[in-house]
Enzyme design. Structure first.
Site, PDB file in Angstrom:
ATOM      1  N   GLY A  47       0.769  -1.051  -0.084  1.00  0.00           N
ATOM      2  CA  GLY A  47       0.028  -0.079  -0.146  1.00  0.00           C
ATOM      3  C   GLY A  47       0.996   1.109   0.161  1.00  0.00           C
ATOM      4  O   GLY A  47       2.179   1.264  -0.541  1.00  0.00           O
ATOM      5  N   GLY A  98      25.498  13.803 -27.740  1.00  0.00           N
ATOM      6  CA  GLY A  98      24.918  14.505 -26.368  1.00  0.00           C
ATOM      7  C   GLY A  98      25.592  13.771 -25.137  1.00  0.00           C
ATOM      8  O   GLY A  98      25.323  14.463 -24.068  1.00  0.00           O
TER       9      GLY A  98
HETATM   10  C1  HXC Z   1      -4.232  -4.594  11.434  1.00  0.00           C
HETATM   11  C2  HXC Z   1      -2.938  -6.341  10.656  1.00  0.00           C
HETATM   12  C3  HXC Z   1      -2.707  -5.663   9.669  1.00  0.00           C
HETATM   13  C4  HXC Z   1      -3.314  -4.359   9.255  1.00  0.00           C
HETATM   14  C5  HXC Z   1      -1.853  -7.278   9.482  1.00  0.00           C
HETATM   15  N1  HXC Z   1      -2.302  -7.479  10.616  1.00  0.00           N
HETATM   16  N2  HXC Z   1      -2.153  -6.378   8.803  1.00  0.00           N
HETATM   17  N3  HXC Z   1      -3.984  -5.862  11.624  1.00  0.00           N
HETATM   18  N4  HXC Z   1      -3.872  -3.852  10.381  1.00  0.00           N
HETATM   19  N5  HXC Z   1      -3.158  -3.690   8.152  1.00  0.00           N
HETATM   20  C6  HXC Z   1      -2.636  -8.438  11.800  1.00  0.00           C
HETATM   21  C7  HXC Z   1      -3.267  -9.680  11.536  1.00  0.00           C
HETATM   22  O1  HXC Z   1      -4.612  -9.461  11.644  1.00  0.00           O
HETATM   23  C8  HXC Z   1      -2.611 -10.653  12.491  1.00  0.00           C
HETATM   24  O2  HXC Z   1      -3.327 -10.581  13.562  1.00  0.00           O
HETATM   25  C9  HXC Z   1      -1.121 -10.291  12.577  1.00  0.00           C
HETATM   26  O3  HXC Z   1      -1.175  -8.869  12.062  1.00  0.00           O
HETATM   27  C10 HXC Z   1      -0.322 -11.078  11.573  1.00  0.00           C
HETATM   28  O4  HXC Z   1      -1.179 -11.050  10.283  1.00  0.00           O
HETATM   29  P1  HXC Z   1      -1.283 -12.450   9.298  1.00  0.00           P
HETATM   30  O5  HXC Z   1      -2.374 -11.995   8.269  1.00  0.00           O
HETATM   31  O6  HXC Z   1      -1.621 -13.483  10.427  1.00  0.00           O
HETATM   32  O7  HXC Z   1       0.089 -12.546   8.798  1.00  0.00           O
HETATM   33  P2  HXC Z   1       0.639 -13.170   7.448  1.00  0.00           P
HETATM   34  O8  HXC Z   1      -0.062 -14.457   7.109  1.00  0.00           O
HETATM   35  O9  HXC Z   1       1.981 -13.149   7.612  1.00  0.00           O
HETATM   36  O10 HXC Z   1       0.171 -12.055   6.486  1.00  0.00           O
HETATM   37  C11 HXC Z   1       0.800 -10.838   6.395  1.00  0.00           C
HETATM   38  C12 HXC Z   1       0.083  -9.800   5.424  1.00  0.00           C
HETATM   39  C13 HXC Z   1      -1.353  -9.728   5.956  1.00  0.00           C
HETATM   40  C14 HXC Z   1       0.345 -10.210   4.154  1.00  0.00           C
HETATM   41  C15 HXC Z   1       0.696  -8.467   5.762  1.00  0.00           C
HETATM   42  O11 HXC Z   1      -1.530  -9.645   7.227  1.00  0.00           O
HETATM   43  C16 HXC Z   1      -2.000  -8.619   5.000  1.00  0.00           C
HETATM   44  O12 HXC Z   1      -2.428  -8.811   3.840  1.00  0.00           O
HETATM   45  N6  HXC Z   1      -2.376  -7.667   5.682  1.00  0.00           N
HETATM   46  C17 HXC Z   1      -3.186  -6.549   5.316  1.00  0.00           C
HETATM   47  C18 HXC Z   1      -2.377  -5.598   4.514  1.00  0.00           C
HETATM   48  C19 HXC Z   1      -2.973  -4.485   4.022  1.00  0.00           C
HETATM   49  O13 HXC Z   1      -3.980  -4.387   2.903  1.00  0.00           O
HETATM   50  N7  HXC Z   1      -2.760  -3.425   4.483  1.00  0.00           N
HETATM   51  C20 HXC Z   1      -3.255  -2.190   4.394  1.00  0.00           C
HETATM   52  C21 HXC Z   1      -2.498  -1.515   2.977  1.00  0.00           C
HETATM   53  S1  HXC Z   1      -3.036  -0.115   2.528  1.00  0.00           S
HETATM   54  P3  HXC Z   1      -3.551 -11.681  14.700  1.00  0.00           P
HETATM   55  O14 HXC Z   1      -4.145 -11.197  16.026  1.00  0.00           O
HETATM   56  O15 HXC Z   1      -4.363 -12.495  13.965  1.00  0.00           O
HETATM   57  O16 HXC Z   1      -2.287 -12.262  14.869  1.00  0.00           O
HETATM   58  C22 HXC Z   1      -2.009   1.074   3.378  1.00  0.00           C
HETATM   59  C23 HXC Z   1      -2.535   2.509   3.251  1.00  0.00           C
HETATM   60  C24 HXC Z   1      -1.222   3.429   3.539  1.00  0.00           C
HETATM   61  O17 HXC Z   1      -0.950   0.620   4.051  1.00  0.00           O
HETATM   62  C25 HXC Z   1      -1.385   4.479   2.956  1.00  0.00           C
HETATM   63  C26 HXC Z   1      -0.592   5.539   3.445  1.00  0.00           C
HETATM   64  C27 HXC Z   1      -0.378   6.790   2.557  1.00  0.00           C
END
Ligand code: HXC
Length: 531
Positions: free
Chosen positions: A186, A421
């Site tokens: 992201g 250039g």
């Molecule tokens: C809150 C989150 C989180 C998030 C992960 N976790 N991402 N909690 N906000 N963004 C938590 C999960 O719920 C989980 O909690 C723990 O972290 C570990 O995550 P897992 O999914 O079990 O780990 P893994 O299988 O290794 O996968 C990792 C991952 C996946 C690929 C990063 O978690 C994921 O896809 N997360 C979301 C990514 C995302 O879309 N982020 C937002 C991007 S947009 P528990 O309690 O179950 O252990 C963005 C905007 C920024 O960032 C803009 C800035 C301008």
């Protein structure tokens, strides 16, 4: 162990004697050091990844790290997250030394809610960045995060924006280095992208704006995480990453090496290290390195290795646009940035990617008072529709702009071709090159002799009856009259034609000559580099 909000808040230190207070502190510290708990640490290790604190330990001089905000917690109550509060939240921040020099660091802790960025975490990062700016020391970010903390919404986005702003404000003031050691998705990718150097771990990390699922639904493309944003892709194709590290240790060593060539901030000069390599060392290899055939390749890296201290060259973006080599080295212990055309790849031609690569590197050196040494063997800019459609003009102008605006010492050595250039661009006298040398094999001209005579004598060659012989004769004449370094030397655009084997000694002398250089650009808010 999970430390809940309740447990963390009900402790009543007021009723404790001094010994109990101390024990309590040590217990809190121990709990905080567990981050998201032992289970999640085990999970992190099982995935082949270290924890935030283990990474910091690896980076810093032993015992030098001091942590800030170990007990700072998030304040969000949405979606039940208020029940789970981790001291320090999902990030470890602080300062320490690397090879005796102060650095500020933050490391995202994936064991706490996936290292997702909260308002609190952003405040912790901003605190170290502000301190680094005020005190003039580099900032190292070790990234491993699921991006914006989803439960926090706008607070998380505001936090990211606060970090981005500081990345921009710190740019050119203190060096900023990012390591990607886990997910980075992201808008979160933009903080590393705003820093000076990015190193990615090959097996564990990826960076992308939108993941494979979104790519599939929007673009109907099937792509794996690695293909879309792995370290190999970013180090070879996109140029986002400067190095694909084999392991965490490799990534950390890369950061340490990088730091060793840099000053602490833009008001300092880079550290000078004792030189054990004779400064007047001659190189016989250079005497014979240019092939008899002007179109044959040779390895410019060999020229670099033969001239720098102890053949120690630290290459940046080695796998991206290899037709231009950039990296750090030392001459007589002085840090320099080296930029060199690579005749062994695409004849060393300048194209879109290599122009961007060179421009960004020259600008980094200029920000941080690192002299630039340029080795030139370039047949020109790459022609073709792909390049023109891709903006070869706009992008090629970047490297020109970067060299022209740079006020650091600039030493140039033309080894063979400096055509068209590309001659102008590659740190020529006209762009304020300080000392410009050519080897006797230098060919400084509008274009190569063959191309030149084909343009000039096409009609006469046809009429001559033996076009091939006619053009060969004219080519020879062009070589003699134009394709050499002496016309440029006659005009003072080349300061001297030097004996190749003495190149090291001549560069060191030239660097000594310009070490107190003071040059400036006209007062302005900032220039408008063609982006
Ligand atoms: C809150 C989150 C989180 C998030 C992960 N976790 N991402 N909690 N906000 N963004 C938590 C999960 O719920 C989980 O909690 C723990 O972290 C570990 O995550 P897992 O999914 O079990 O780990 P893994 O299988 O290794 O996968 C990792 C991952 C996946 C690929 C990063 O978690 C994921 O896809 N997360 C979301 C990514 C995302 O879309 N982020 C937002 C991007 S947009 P528990 O309690 O179950 O252990 C963005 C905007 C920024 O960032 C803009 C800035 C301008």
């Amino acid at each position: 162990m999970t430390i809940t909000a309740q447990r963390f808040l009900i402790t009543k230190v007021g009723n404790m004697d001094t010994k109990q207070q101390l024990e309590h502190l040590l217990q809190l510290q121990a709990e905080a050091r567990l981050g998201g708990g032992q289970d999640r640490i085990d999970k992190q290790h099982a995935a082949g990844r270290l924890t935030a604190r283990e990474r910091i330990e690896m980076l810093m001089d032993p015992g030098s790290f001091e942590e800030f905000d170990m007990f700072k917690t998030h304040r969000c109550q949405n979606f039940g997250i208020g029940e789970t509060v981790f001291p320090g939240d999902g990030i470890v921040t602080g300062h320490g030394t690397v090879n005796g020099r102060i650095v500020y660091v933050y490391a995202q802790d994936f064991t706490v809610l996936g290292g997702s960025l909260s308002e609190t975490m952003a405040q912790k990062i901003c605190k170290v960045m502000d301190l680094a700016m005020k005190n003039g020391a580099p900032v190292i970010g070790l990234n491993d995060s699921g991006g914006a903390r989803i439960q926090e919404g706008i607070d998380s986005l505001a936090g990211f924006s606060d970090i981005f702003l500081r990345n921009v404000m710190a740019s050119g003031v203190v060096p900023q280095i990012s390591a990607i050691m886990g997910p980075c998705a992201g808008g979160a990718v933009y903080s590393p992208a705003l820093t000076d150097f990015v190193v990615m771990e090959r097996l564990n990390s990826y960076m992308f704006l939108t993941g494979p699922k979104v790519v599939k639904s929007v673009c109907h493309e099937d792509v794996t995480v690695e293909e879309l944003g792995g370290a190999d892709m970013h180090s070879t194709q996109s140029g986002v990453s400067d190095y694909a590290a084999e392991s965490t240790a490799d990534a950390i060593n890369y950061i340490k090496r990088l730091l060793s060539f840099m000053p602490q901030n833009n008001l300092e000069s880079p550290p000078i290290v004792p030189c054990t390599d004779p400064i007047d060392r001659h190189s016989d290899v250079l005497r014979d390195i240019i092939p008899a055939n002007a179109n044959a390749a040779y390895d410019m890296k060999q020229v670099i290795l033969e001239t720098v201290d102890n053949a120690d060259f630290f290459e940046i973006k080695e796998q991206f646009a290899p037709n231009l080599i950039v990296g750090f080295a030392r001459y007589n212990g002085i840090s320099v940035g080296i930029v060199a055309n690579q005749p062994a790849y695409l004849s060393g031609v300048l194209d879109i990617d290599s122009s961007i690569k060179g421009a960004r590197f020259v600008r980094f050196c200029d920000c941080f008072n690192i002299p630039v040494v340029t080795f030139v063997d370039v047949p020109g800019f790459l022609p073709g529709t792909a390049q023109e459609f891709g903006g070869a003009i706009r992008n090629g102008a970047k490297i020109l702009y970067a060299y022209a605006e740079a006020t650091v010492p600039k030493i140039t050595v033309i080894t063979r071709k400096a055509y068209g250039g590309a001659y102008c661009v590659m740190s020529s006298k006209h762009l304020r090159g300080d000392i410009n040398y050519s080897w006797p094999t230098g060919e400084i001209a509008v274009m190569g002799a063959k191309g030149a005579v084909e343009v000039l004598y096409a009609r006469q060659a046809k009429a001559s009856g033996d076009a091939k012989a006619y053009l060969a004769e004219k080519e020879e004449e062009y070589h003699e009259k134009v394709s050499n370094p002496y016309l440029a030397a006659e005009r003072g655009y080349i300061d001297d034609v030097i004996v190749p084997s003495t190149t090291r000694a001549r560069i060191i002398k030239a660097l000594g000559l310009v070490q107190n250089k003071r040059d400036s650009n006209p007062m302005k808010k900032h220039g408008n580099i063609p982006l």
